[in-house]
Every structure is written in C-alpha cells, then in structure tokens.
Design a protein around this motif. Structure first.
Motif, PDB file in Angstrom:
ATOM      1  N   UNK A 110     -15.120  -8.583  24.197  1.00  0.00           N
ATOM      2  CA  UNK A 110     -14.560  -7.579  24.978  1.00  0.00           C
ATOM      3  C   UNK A 110     -15.446  -6.668  25.833  1.00  0.00           C
ATOM      4  N   UNK A 111     -16.586  -6.362  25.053  1.00  0.00           N
ATOM      5  CA  UNK A 111     -17.360  -5.728  26.092  1.00  0.00           C
ATOM      6  C   UNK A 111     -17.989  -6.310  26.964  1.00  0.00           C
ATOM      7  N   UNK A 112     -18.257  -7.573  27.044  1.00  0.00           N
ATOM      8  CA  UNK A 112     -18.531  -8.100  28.111  1.00  0.00           C
ATOM      9  C   UNK A 112     -17.300  -8.419  29.262  1.00  0.00           C
ATOM     10  N   UNK A 113     -16.362  -8.711  28.667  1.00  0.00           N
ATOM     11  CA  UNK A 113     -15.227  -8.823  29.674  1.00  0.00           C
ATOM     12  C   UNK A 113     -15.007  -7.456  30.605  1.00  0.00           C
ATOM     13  N   UNK A 114     -15.412  -6.394  30.038  1.00  0.00           N
ATOM     14  CA  UNK A 114     -15.546  -4.999  30.744  1.00  0.00           C
ATOM     15  C   UNK A 114     -16.735  -4.919  31.468  1.00  0.00           C
ATOM     16  N   UNK A 115     -17.708  -5.416  31.205  1.00  0.00           N
ATOM     17  CA  UNK A 115     -18.929  -4.950  31.649  1.00  0.00           C
ATOM     18  C   UNK A 115     -19.233  -5.905  32.993  1.00  0.00           C
ATOM     19  N   UNK A 116     -19.042  -7.179  32.806  1.00  0.00           N
ATOM     20  CA  UNK A 116     -19.288  -8.230  33.794  1.00  0.00           C
ATOM     21  C   UNK A 116     -18.999  -7.902  35.235  1.00  0.00           C
TER      22      UNK A 116
ATOM     23  N   UNK B 207     -23.731  -6.404  43.826  1.00  0.00           N
ATOM     24  CA  UNK B 207     -23.403  -6.796  45.213  1.00  0.00           C
ATOM     25  C   UNK B 207     -23.506  -5.401  46.317  1.00  0.00           C
ATOM     26  N   UNK B 208     -23.215  -4.183  45.583  1.00  0.00           N
ATOM     27  CA  UNK B 208     -23.049  -2.729  46.498  1.00  0.00           C
ATOM     28  C   UNK B 208     -24.269  -1.800  46.166  1.00  0.00           C
ATOM     29  N   UNK B 209     -24.661  -2.084  44.853  1.00  0.00           N
ATOM     30  CA  UNK B 209     -25.509  -0.990  44.542  1.00  0.00           C
ATOM     31  C   UNK B 209     -24.804   0.246  44.065  1.00  0.00           C
ATOM     32  N   UNK B 210     -23.796   0.429  43.845  1.00  0.00           N
ATOM     33  CA  UNK B 210     -22.785   1.501  43.176  1.00  0.00           C
ATOM     34  C   UNK B 210     -22.114   1.106  42.070  1.00  0.00           C
ATOM     35  N   UNK B 211     -21.866   2.179  41.258  1.00  0.00           N
ATOM     36  CA  UNK B 211     -20.866   2.024  40.054  1.00  0.00           C
ATOM     37  C   UNK B 211     -19.587   2.644  40.205  1.00  0.00           C
ATOM     38  N   UNK B 212     -18.641   2.177  41.044  1.00  0.00           N
ATOM     39  CA  UNK B 212     -17.515   3.026  40.982  1.00  0.00           C
ATOM     40  C   UNK B 212     -16.587   3.245  39.915  1.00  0.00           C
ATOM     41  N   UNK B 213     -16.567   2.177  39.173  1.00  0.00           N
ATOM     42  CA  UNK B 213     -15.847   2.238  37.837  1.00  0.00           C
ATOM     43  C   UNK B 213     -16.720   2.486  36.701  1.00  0.00           C
ATOM     44  N   UNK B 214     -17.106   3.945  36.658  1.00  0.00           N
ATOM     45  CA  UNK B 214     -18.116   4.335  35.827  1.00  0.00           C
ATOM     46  C   UNK B 214     -17.323   4.508  34.336  1.00  0.00           C
ATOM     47  N   UNK B 215     -16.031   5.009  34.278  1.00  0.00           N
ATOM     48  CA  UNK B 215     -15.406   5.089  32.854  1.00  0.00           C
ATOM     49  C   UNK B 215     -15.526   3.438  32.149  1.00  0.00           C
ATOM     50  N   UNK B 216     -15.178   2.391  33.055  1.00  0.00           N
ATOM     51  CA  UNK B 216     -15.376   1.181  32.478  1.00  0.00           C
ATOM     52  C   UNK B 216     -16.700   0.739  31.870  1.00  0.00           C
ATOM     53  N   UNK B 217     -17.563   1.079  33.001  1.00  0.00           N
ATOM     54  CA  UNK B 217     -18.919   0.924  32.480  1.00  0.00           C
ATOM     55  C   UNK B 217     -19.423   1.541  31.280  1.00  0.00           C
ATOM     56  N   UNK B 218     -18.769   2.773  30.936  1.00  0.00           N
ATOM     57  CA  UNK B 218     -19.215   3.433  29.537  1.00  0.00           C
ATOM     58  C   UNK B 218     -18.359   2.891  28.624  1.00  0.00           C
ATOM     59  N   UNK B 219     -17.076   2.408  28.888  1.00  0.00           N
ATOM     60  CA  UNK B 219     -16.484   1.898  27.674  1.00  0.00           C
ATOM     61  C   UNK B 219     -16.946   0.517  27.371  1.00  0.00           C
ATOM     62  N   UNK B 220     -17.398  -0.105  28.321  1.00  0.00           N
ATOM     63  CA  UNK B 220     -18.012  -1.390  27.662  1.00  0.00           C
ATOM     64  C   UNK B 220     -19.172  -1.474  27.014  1.00  0.00           C
ATOM     65  N   UNK B 221     -19.717  -0.198  26.669  1.00  0.00           N
ATOM     66  CA  UNK B 221     -20.977  -0.021  25.595  1.00  0.00           C
ATOM     67  C   UNK B 221     -20.398   0.350  24.343  1.00  0.00           C
TER      68      UNK B 221
END
Length: 171
Positions: free
Chosen positions: A142-148, A156-170
């Motif tokens: 589940x974490x990898x599904x959110x993180x990948x 690709x862009x150098x940005x993390x626009x979905x920061x809440x998803x990034x945090x939730x994946x950890x």
C-alpha cells in the motif's frame, strides 16, 4: 459407526446426498473451506466445515478451548484439529432436508462474516508470525502504491505537488 484405526481421531461425518442447498450457502461454505485449506494446508484438505456430526477423541476434548459462541464453533473445532495435527476422517452419511415448517437459525450473511472473522482471529492467534508478516507485506505494498506515482512525478518535474500523499506513504 465405522472403526477408524487412529489413536487420536476427529471424524467429520458429512454428505449432501439429496439435499437442496441455497446458492449463497454454497458460496459461503466454499469461501470458508478454501480459506481454511489455504491458511492451514494439509495432505488431506478439509471438504466441509459447516455440516455434519463430529466425534472427538479424549485428546481433542482435553485440548480444545471453547472460546466462541454460536455458529463459528464448527470452524474453531476444525482449525484446532488442524493446528494440533490431529487425524481427521470424513465418513459419508445420508443428509436430509429439514422437516416442512422448521426454520434454520442460520443467518447466511451475518453468520458468514462472524465465521470469516473467527478464521482470521484464529490465524492471528495460532500462527502470529505468518499473520503479521502478511499484514506487513500488505502495508508495504500500500505504501509503495502511494509512493511510486509521487516519486515518478518528482523525478520528472523536480516538484512534489501531492505532498499529503507523499507523507501518507511513509506511515
């Protein structure tokens, strides 16, 4: 009853000869049977968990803790026998429909959910390492599904626009 040459035997006596069964009961019984056969594999798979008379050896009776109330006790007896590596023998008998006018106390869906919950509770109790390793694997997936996707977008862009998803994946 047929004599069985086992010192410690548990006999599941069953047959559906001439018995009409509800399709949801058949599906539910298959789910329960396949769950038990998958989680407690043996050389002789369990053919039916929910039906039949049961004859127990003194060894079984002395070691079986009756923890459940209601319909899930049949599942608990089967799992206990499998966990203790007790021999199980199925003997066919005639099984008839209920007499006209009598009703079953079984509620297919709610009792089915109770039985499945008891299977997973017993799996957690009888085989905790396997249970928690499987749970950990599901959480990693589940974490990898959110993180990948977030990581691919970062590459690709150098940005993390979905920061809440990034945090939730950890978590």
């Amino acid at each position: 009853m047929k004599s069985v040459p086992f010192q410690r035997n548990v006999a599941f006596i069953l047959s559906f000869a001439g018995h009409r069964r509800n399709s949801s009961d058949v599906v539910g019984n298959d789910i329960v049977r396949k769950s038990i056969n998958t989680l407690w594999p043996t050389h002789e798979p369990v053919r039916d968990v929910m039906t039949g008379y049961r004859a127990f050896s003194p060894m079984f009776v002395k070691t079986f803790p009756i923890l459940s109330q209601g319909f899930e006790i049949e599942t608990e007896m089967t799992i206990h026998a499998l966990d203790k590596n007790l021999s199980m023998v199925s003997l066919p008998v005639q099984y008839r429909d209920r007499p006209f006018g009598s009703e079953s106390k079984l509620d297919t869906y709610s009792d089915g959910v109770k039985v499945l919950r008891s299977i997973f509770r017993l799996y957690r109790d009888y085989r905790p390492m396997r249970f928690f390793c499987a749970l950990a694997l599901l959480m990693v997936l589940a974490a990898l599904t959110l993180f990948c996707p977030v990581f691919a977008e970062y590459v690709r862009t150098g940005l993390v626009p979905r920061f809440p998803t990034f945090i939730a994946s950890h978590f």
